[in-house]
Enzyme design. Sequence first.
Site, mmCIF file in Angstrom:
data_model
loop_
_atom_site.group_PDB
_atom_site.id
_atom_site.type_symbol
_atom_site.label_atom_id
_atom_site.label_comp_id
_atom_site.label_asym_id
_atom_site.label_seq_id
_atom_site.Cartn_x
_atom_site.Cartn_y
_atom_site.Cartn_z
ATOM 1 N N THR A 89 -8.176 -16.677 59.316
ATOM 2 C CA THR A 89 -9.049 -16.593 60.486
ATOM 3 C C THR A 89 -8.205 -16.065 61.636
ATOM 4 O O THR A 89 -7.404 -16.803 62.215
ATOM 5 C CB THR A 89 -9.631 -17.983 60.832
ATOM 6 O OG1 THR A 89 -10.216 -18.535 59.655
ATOM 7 C CG2 THR A 89 -10.687 -17.864 61.918
ATOM 8 N N LYS A 171 -16.911 -15.028 61.341
ATOM 9 C CA LYS A 171 -16.158 -16.242 60.966
ATOM 10 C C LYS A 171 -15.854 -17.090 62.207
ATOM 11 O O LYS A 171 -16.043 -18.310 62.211
ATOM 12 C CB LYS A 171 -14.867 -15.834 60.242
ATOM 13 C CG LYS A 171 -13.839 -16.936 60.076
ATOM 14 C CD LYS A 171 -14.353 -18.123 59.278
ATOM 15 C CE LYS A 171 -13.402 -19.307 59.395
ATOM 16 N NZ LYS A 171 -13.948 -20.545 58.862
ATOM 17 N N LYS A 240 -6.970 -22.760 68.106
ATOM 18 C CA LYS A 240 -6.732 -21.322 67.908
ATOM 19 C C LYS A 240 -8.062 -20.579 67.761
ATOM 20 O O LYS A 240 -8.298 -19.560 68.391
ATOM 21 C CB LYS A 240 -5.854 -21.150 66.658
ATOM 22 C CG LYS A 240 -5.554 -19.745 66.233
ATOM 23 C CD LYS A 240 -6.116 -19.277 64.923
ATOM 24 C CE LYS A 240 -6.287 -20.134 63.743
ATOM 25 N NZ LYS A 240 -6.936 -19.567 62.587
HETATM 26 P P1 NAP Z 1 -1.647 -24.108 56.824
HETATM 27 O O1 NAP Z 1 -1.764 -25.106 55.727
HETATM 28 O O2 NAP Z 1 -1.116 -24.533 58.153
HETATM 29 O O3 NAP Z 1 -0.779 -22.872 56.266
HETATM 30 C C1 NAP Z 1 -0.396 -21.841 57.136
HETATM 31 C C2 NAP Z 1 0.347 -20.769 56.370
HETATM 32 O O4 NAP Z 1 0.777 -19.754 57.302
HETATM 33 C C3 NAP Z 1 1.613 -21.271 55.669
HETATM 34 O O5 NAP Z 1 1.810 -20.523 54.494
HETATM 35 C C4 NAP Z 1 2.690 -20.947 56.704
HETATM 36 O O6 NAP Z 1 3.990 -20.807 56.159
HETATM 37 C C5 NAP Z 1 2.187 -19.591 57.195
HETATM 38 N N1 NAP Z 1 2.778 -19.222 58.481
HETATM 39 C C6 NAP Z 1 2.609 -19.834 59.677
HETATM 40 N N2 NAP Z 1 3.278 -19.169 60.645
HETATM 41 C C7 NAP Z 1 3.900 -18.122 60.043
HETATM 42 C C8 NAP Z 1 4.737 -17.072 60.499
HETATM 43 N N3 NAP Z 1 5.072 -16.949 61.800
HETATM 44 N N4 NAP Z 1 5.183 -16.178 59.597
HETATM 45 C C9 NAP Z 1 4.845 -16.263 58.293
HETATM 46 N N5 NAP Z 1 4.060 -17.245 57.781
HETATM 47 C C10 NAP Z 1 3.578 -18.158 58.654
HETATM 48 O O7 NAP Z 1 -3.076 -23.435 57.156
HETATM 49 P P2 NAP Z 1 -4.356 -23.332 56.211
HETATM 50 O O8 NAP Z 1 -5.195 -24.543 56.432
HETATM 51 O O9 NAP Z 1 -3.929 -22.934 54.846
HETATM 52 O O10 NAP Z 1 -5.115 -22.097 56.921
HETATM 53 C C11 NAP Z 1 -4.765 -20.749 56.655
HETATM 54 C C12 NAP Z 1 -5.807 -19.861 57.344
HETATM 55 O O11 NAP Z 1 -7.116 -20.161 56.819
HETATM 56 C C13 NAP Z 1 -5.906 -20.068 58.862
HETATM 57 O O12 NAP Z 1 -6.157 -18.834 59.491
HETATM 58 C C14 NAP Z 1 -7.090 -20.999 59.002
HETATM 59 O O13 NAP Z 1 -7.711 -20.891 60.286
HETATM 60 C C15 NAP Z 1 -7.985 -20.495 57.883
HETATM 61 N N6 NAP Z 1 -8.941 -21.475 57.336
HETATM 62 C C16 NAP Z 1 -8.578 -22.766 57.138
HETATM 63 C C17 NAP Z 1 -9.508 -23.670 56.622
HETATM 64 C C18 NAP Z 1 -9.150 -25.117 56.406
HETATM 65 O O14 NAP Z 1 -10.066 -25.946 56.288
HETATM 66 N N7 NAP Z 1 -7.889 -25.476 56.350
HETATM 67 C C19 NAP Z 1 -10.805 -23.252 56.309
HETATM 68 C C20 NAP Z 1 -11.132 -21.909 56.493
HETATM 69 C C21 NAP Z 1 -10.203 -21.023 57.014
HETATM 70 P P3 NAP Z 1 4.981 -22.086 56.075
HETATM 71 O O15 NAP Z 1 4.587 -22.817 54.829
HETATM 72 O O16 NAP Z 1 6.323 -21.486 56.023
HETATM 73 O O17 NAP Z 1 4.751 -22.897 57.330
#
Ligand code: NAP
Length: 293
Positions: A89, A171, A240
């Site tokens: 997102t 989204k 965010k």
């Molecule tokens: P998350 O668990 O916090 O994972 C974030 C990912 O991004 C990790 O792989 C992290 O790497 C990486 N990352 C963060 N900063 C970075 C940087 N500067 N350079 C390279 N990699 C970086 O988040 P998530 O829940 O999986 O969400 C991922 C995306 O999906 C987001 O955009 C979120 O808004 C969207 N989303 C989430 C949900 C939900 O319910 N969680 C639902 C729909 C959409 P590290 O492991 O090294 O920190």
Amino acid sequence: MRVGFLGLGGMGSAMAKRLLGAGHELLVWNRSADKADALREHGAAVAPSVKAACEADVVISMLADDRALEAVSDDILENLDGVHCSMSTTSVALSERLTAAHAERAATSSPRQRFVAAPVFGRPDAARAGKLFIVAAGQESALDACAPLFDVMGQRTFRLSERPRDANLVKLSGNFLLANVIEALGEVVALVEKAGVDKREALAIFNGTLFDATAYHTYGKLIVDERWQPAGFTAALGLKDVRLTLAAAEALEVPLPLASLLRDRLLRLLASGGAELDWAALARLAAEDAGRR
Ligand code: NAP
């Protein structure tokens, strides 16, 4: 299909496992290497760099935010000769920049390079079950290339338009609706609870009548159970998204007064140490305002 997968957080690791389970060949990369190593036992090959993960037909990125996507996008642009499918997102503005940058690379050096935005609705449990809703936009042929992957990760894919940024806007708009649902449910639960009404009974009435929708069920249950951890979607990510919605709306000169309010509510949650709580913890603020905590 040979797929590069960048970003193995709560969502990315669940989606990558679905693809592996369906027999796709995965090259996984994550900033923190331990999360990539954990996928070896599921059959993934670990790519030592973003560049190495680009030796694929499709590269999926599932990263936290714009900054994370920008941190890998130059390497993708330089090394990919296939489709970059961005499922994070992220902002409308970044999607527009990446669409232009990928088109330029396709015109000059990598003719098969194309960009698709395909953000998702659904939390990590839905990702594990292959039940995401995918909102996809991009060139028809690029969407066709991603379709077998979408079928494994999601229960339904919406093909929105040829402009990737449209998917990001829809989204973000959906997440803005969710934030409204959470805030409203939190306020209502604080109200009935303070009045001495059983909050679970009240929720069952809402869910069983006019509010029989996934968002009200999922967040209603989290709120009455006061289950803020482990976070499926953190308050930090929620802030965010509300910010990105406001930025898109400002660019279009569309006032969103409720989004401004929700940004301040989420800021307050972060200021009180709630960044890593589920964004359902907005309801905790409503309870505090009611003098209940
Ligand atoms: P998350 O668990 O916090 O994972 C974030 C990912 O991004 C990790 O792989 C992290 O790497 C990486 N990352 C963060 N900063 C970075 C940087 N500067 N350079 C390279 N990699 C970086 O988040 P998530 O829940 O999986 O969400 C991922 C995306 O999906 C987001 O955009 C979120 O808004 C969207 N989303 C989430 C949900 C939900 O319910 N969680 C639902 C729909 C959409 P590290 O492991 O090294 O920190």
